[in-house]
Design a protein around this motif. Sequence first.
Motif, PDB file in Angstrom:
ATOM      1  N   ILE A 265      25.529 120.068   0.543  1.00 20.34           N
ATOM      2  CA  ILE A 265      24.904 121.361   0.285  1.00 20.34           C
ATOM      3  C   ILE A 265      24.599 122.084   1.590  1.00 20.34           C
ATOM      4  CG2 ILE A 265      22.852 122.495  -0.649  1.00 20.34           C
ATOM      5  CD1 ILE A 265      22.758 120.318  -2.788  1.00 20.34           C
ATOM      6  N   SER A 266      23.993 121.369   2.565  1.00 23.01           N
ATOM      7  CA  SER A 266      23.659 121.986   3.842  1.00 23.01           C
ATOM      8  C   SER A 266      24.912 122.435   4.586  1.00 23.01           C
ATOM      9  CB  SER A 266      22.858 121.008   4.704  1.00 23.01           C
ATOM     10  OG  SER A 266      21.624 120.671   4.099  1.00 23.01           O
ATOM     11  N   ALA A 267      25.971 121.615   4.534  1.00 24.62           N
ATOM     12  CA  ALA A 267      27.224 121.973   5.201  1.00 24.62           C
ATOM     13  C   ALA A 267      27.846 123.207   4.562  1.00 24.62           C
ATOM     14  CB  ALA A 267      28.197 120.796   5.152  1.00 24.62           C
ATOM     15  N   VAL A 268      27.774 123.297   3.249  1.00 24.27           N
ATOM     16  CA  VAL A 268      28.320 124.463   2.550  1.00 24.27           C
ATOM     17  C   VAL A 268      27.547 125.725   2.933  1.00 24.27           C
ATOM     18  CG1 VAL A 268      28.550 125.536   0.283  1.00 24.27           C
ATOM     19  CG2 VAL A 268      29.319 123.185   0.620  1.00 24.27           C
ATOM     20  N   ILE A 269      26.215 125.607   3.025  1.00 24.37           N
ATOM     21  CA  ILE A 269      25.406 126.763   3.436  1.00 24.37           C
ATOM     22  C   ILE A 269      25.786 127.191   4.842  1.00 24.37           C
ATOM     23  CG2 ILE A 269      23.064 127.540   3.957  1.00 24.37           C
ATOM     24  CD1 ILE A 269      22.080 125.619   1.780  1.00 24.37           C
ATOM     25  N   LEU A 270      25.922 126.228   5.749  1.00 21.73           N
ATOM     26  CA  LEU A 270      26.312 126.547   7.132  1.00 21.73           C
ATOM     27  C   LEU A 270      27.653 127.267   7.167  1.00 21.73           C
ATOM     28  CD1 LEU A 270      25.924 124.190  10.177  1.00 21.73           C
ATOM     29  CD2 LEU A 270      28.032 125.477   9.829  1.00 21.73           C
ATOM     30  N   CYS A 271      28.626 126.728   6.438  1.00 19.66           N
ATOM     31  CA  CYS A 271      29.960 127.339   6.428  1.00 19.66           C
ATOM     32  C   CYS A 271      29.936 128.723   5.781  1.00 19.66           C
ATOM     33  CB  CYS A 271      30.944 126.432   5.690  1.00 19.66           C
ATOM     34  SG  CYS A 271      31.292 124.864   6.514  1.00 19.66           S
ATOM     35  N   THR A 272      29.056 128.914   4.802  1.00 16.91           N
ATOM     36  CA  THR A 272      28.958 130.211   4.137  1.00 16.91           C
ATOM     37  C   THR A 272      28.535 131.303   5.106  1.00 16.91           C
ATOM     38  OG1 THR A 272      28.417 129.175   2.010  1.00 16.91           O
ATOM     39  CG2 THR A 272      27.816 131.493   2.295  1.00 16.91           C
ATOM     40  N   PHE A 273      27.602 130.972   6.010  1.00 15.07           N
ATOM     41  CA  PHE A 273      27.055 131.993   6.902  1.00 15.07           C
ATOM     42  C   PHE A 273      27.783 132.074   8.234  1.00 15.07           C
ATOM     43  CE2 PHE A 273      23.735 131.901   3.818  1.00 15.07           C
ATOM     44  CZ  PHE A 273      23.185 133.169   3.856  1.00 15.07           C
ATOM     45  N   VAL A 274      28.878 131.337   8.380  1.00 20.63           N
ATOM     46  CA  VAL A 274      29.700 131.493   9.580  1.00 20.63           C
ATOM     47  C   VAL A 274      30.278 132.901   9.643  1.00 20.63           C
ATOM     48  CG1 VAL A 274      31.854 130.751  10.687  1.00 20.63           C
ATOM     49  CG2 VAL A 274      30.226 129.049   9.865  1.00 20.63           C
ATOM     50  N   ARG A 275      30.524 133.507   8.486  1.00 18.20           N
ATOM     51  CA  ARG A 275      31.101 134.850   8.452  1.00 18.20           C
ATOM     52  C   ARG A 275      30.206 135.877   9.144  1.00 18.20           C
ATOM     53  NH1 ARG A 275      32.883 137.320   4.385  1.00 18.20           N
ATOM     54  NH2 ARG A 275      31.978 139.367   4.745  1.00 18.20           N
ATOM     55  N   TRP A 276      28.913 135.565   9.286  1.00 15.37           N
ATOM     56  CA  TRP A 276      27.985 136.492   9.933  1.00 15.37           C
ATOM     57  C   TRP A 276      27.787 136.174  11.409  1.00 15.37           C
ATOM     58  CZ3 TRP A 276      26.894 140.602   7.168  1.00 15.37           C
ATOM     59  CH2 TRP A 276      26.983 140.505   5.766  1.00 15.37           C
ATOM     60  N   ARG A 277      28.588 135.260  11.944  1.00 11.79           N
ATOM     61  CA  ARG A 277      28.389 134.843  13.328  1.00 11.79           C
ATOM     62  C   ARG A 277      28.582 136.003  14.311  1.00 11.79           C
ATOM     63  NH1 ARG A 277      32.011 130.414  16.683  1.00 11.79           N
ATOM     64  NH2 ARG A 277      30.706 130.379  18.556  1.00 11.79           N
ATOM     65  N   ASN A 278      29.531 136.867  14.023  1.00 16.35           N
ATOM     66  CA  ASN A 278      29.800 137.988  14.936  1.00 16.35           C
ATOM     67  C   ASN A 278      28.642 138.977  15.025  1.00 16.35           C
ATOM     68  OD1 ASN A 278      32.365 136.976  15.450  1.00 16.35           O
ATOM     69  ND2 ASN A 278      33.292 138.146  13.786  1.00 16.35           N
ATOM     70  N   TYR A 279      27.732 138.914  14.040  1.00 16.54           N
ATOM     71  CA  TYR A 279      26.599 139.830  14.030  1.00 16.54           C
ATOM     72  C   TYR A 279      25.346 139.214  14.648  1.00 16.54           C
ATOM     73  CZ  TYR A 279      29.516 142.256  10.630  1.00 16.54           C
ATOM     74  OH  TYR A 279      30.539 142.896  10.002  1.00 16.54           O
ATOM     75  N   SER A 280      25.421 137.939  15.071  1.00 15.64           N
ATOM     76  CA  SER A 280      24.227 137.226  15.520  1.00 15.64           C
ATOM     77  C   SER A 280      23.632 137.830  16.779  1.00 15.64           C
ATOM     78  CB  SER A 280      24.559 135.746  15.763  1.00 15.64           C
ATOM     79  OG  SER A 280      25.545 135.619  16.782  1.00 15.64           O
ATOM     80  N   GLU A 281      24.426 138.569  17.559  1.00 13.36           N
ATOM     81  CA  GLU A 281      23.898 139.142  18.794  1.00 13.36           C
ATOM     82  C   GLU A 281      23.065 140.396  18.548  1.00 13.36           C
ATOM     83  OE1 GLU A 281      27.089 139.810  21.431  1.00 13.36           O
ATOM     84  OE2 GLU A 281      27.603 137.691  21.686  1.00 13.36           O
ATOM     85  N   VAL A 282      23.270 141.030  17.398  1.00 12.09           N
ATOM     86  CA  VAL A 282      22.555 142.283  17.152  1.00 12.09           C
ATOM     87  C   VAL A 282      21.616 142.191  15.949  1.00 12.09           C
ATOM     88  CG1 VAL A 282      24.354 143.708  18.164  1.00 12.09           C
ATOM     89  CG2 VAL A 282      24.500 143.117  15.748  1.00 12.09           C
ATOM     90  N   LEU A 283      21.728 141.122  15.163  1.00  9.38           N
ATOM     91  CA  LEU A 283      20.892 140.960  13.989  1.00  9.38           C
ATOM     92  C   LEU A 283      20.086 139.669  14.084  1.00  9.38           C
ATOM     93  CD1 LEU A 283      23.393 141.882  11.116  1.00  9.38           C
ATOM     94  CD2 LEU A 283      21.692 143.356  12.174  1.00  9.38           C
ATOM     95  N   THR A 284      18.840 139.690  13.599  1.00  8.86           N
ATOM     96  CA  THR A 284      18.073 138.465  13.464  1.00  8.86           C
ATOM     97  C   THR A 284      18.561 137.711  12.228  1.00  8.86           C
ATOM     98  OG1 THR A 284      16.370 139.463  12.071  1.00  8.86           O
ATOM     99  CG2 THR A 284      16.087 139.629  14.464  1.00  8.86           C
TER     100      THR A 284
END
Length: 303
Positions: A265-284
């Motif tokens: 479950i935790s791994a699936v959640i992590l992989c789900t939010f990888v798509r937002w990695r490019n926004y991590s520099e400008v978004l909390t």
Amino acid sequence: MSLNIESSSKQDTQLIEIGKDDKFSFREFLTYVGPGFLVSMGAFLDPGNVFGAIQAGVIGGYSLLWVLLTTTFFGYMYQKISARIGTVTNVDLACLCRMNFSKPVTLLLWLMAEIAIIVADIQEVVGTSIALWILFGFPLWLGILCTVVDSFLLLLTSEAGQRKLEMVFAFFIFVMAFAFVFNLGYIGVDWGQAAKGLVVPILRQDTIEPTMSLIGAIITLHTLYLHSSLVLTRQIDRQNTNAVRMAIQYFNLESSISLGVAFIISAVILCTFVRWRNYSEVLTELEVIIHSRNWICLLYTSD
């Protein structure tokens, strides 16, 4: 020191009769299923862990899957030892600490456990209210109120028997697993990068914080006391060495299954939010959750 005292958890909890077989039996194993799922829900799948996995996916991407795997393994080893302590001694870890340590040390251990529980409860209440806002649009105050009511309902469930409470938690865990895996199917995953992140240890400067978050969320103090107490709900003939040995094997297997599901479950959640990695520099991370909520709403309401 003699281990003749009886733990309070054993006095307050309905005991579950089990068989006397000395060989592995699947039917016998089912009577041991339960404590590990309670522990995994409280230590591995609470909102703090979910947010830790979200943060790891947003900041570190697939490269932190090895941290999640390693931490879960060590968490399993700690839970395995905790369950063995209760199984062999027939006394939970809290009572053993009181019996073998001085009063100042015992009070310090109690205070540390209470602080850990309070911190975990705060994030669970707030995290659940945020989840209800994401799913149903509830205001945060209403989500907190629902969480408080839900907590008391779960406490009432325990009055029906330990076994029923364990099955309720196991059901919740498998519902979480199905929901997150189903959601990941819409988003997709780079299996090559995920496999690499699972086996190749990579740690960058910017991933230290989410790494510590994952470790702190999984390796928790209070669940060690909990697991050693939960195993006392099974009646074991401790005069029979083979019965104790088989009980340890059953509890180890049950813990590995429950914590394995928690890891997935935790791994699936992590992989789900990888798509937002490019926004991590400008978004909390919270802003990422808000944006992902809007995206999920559009996903499931579009034709």
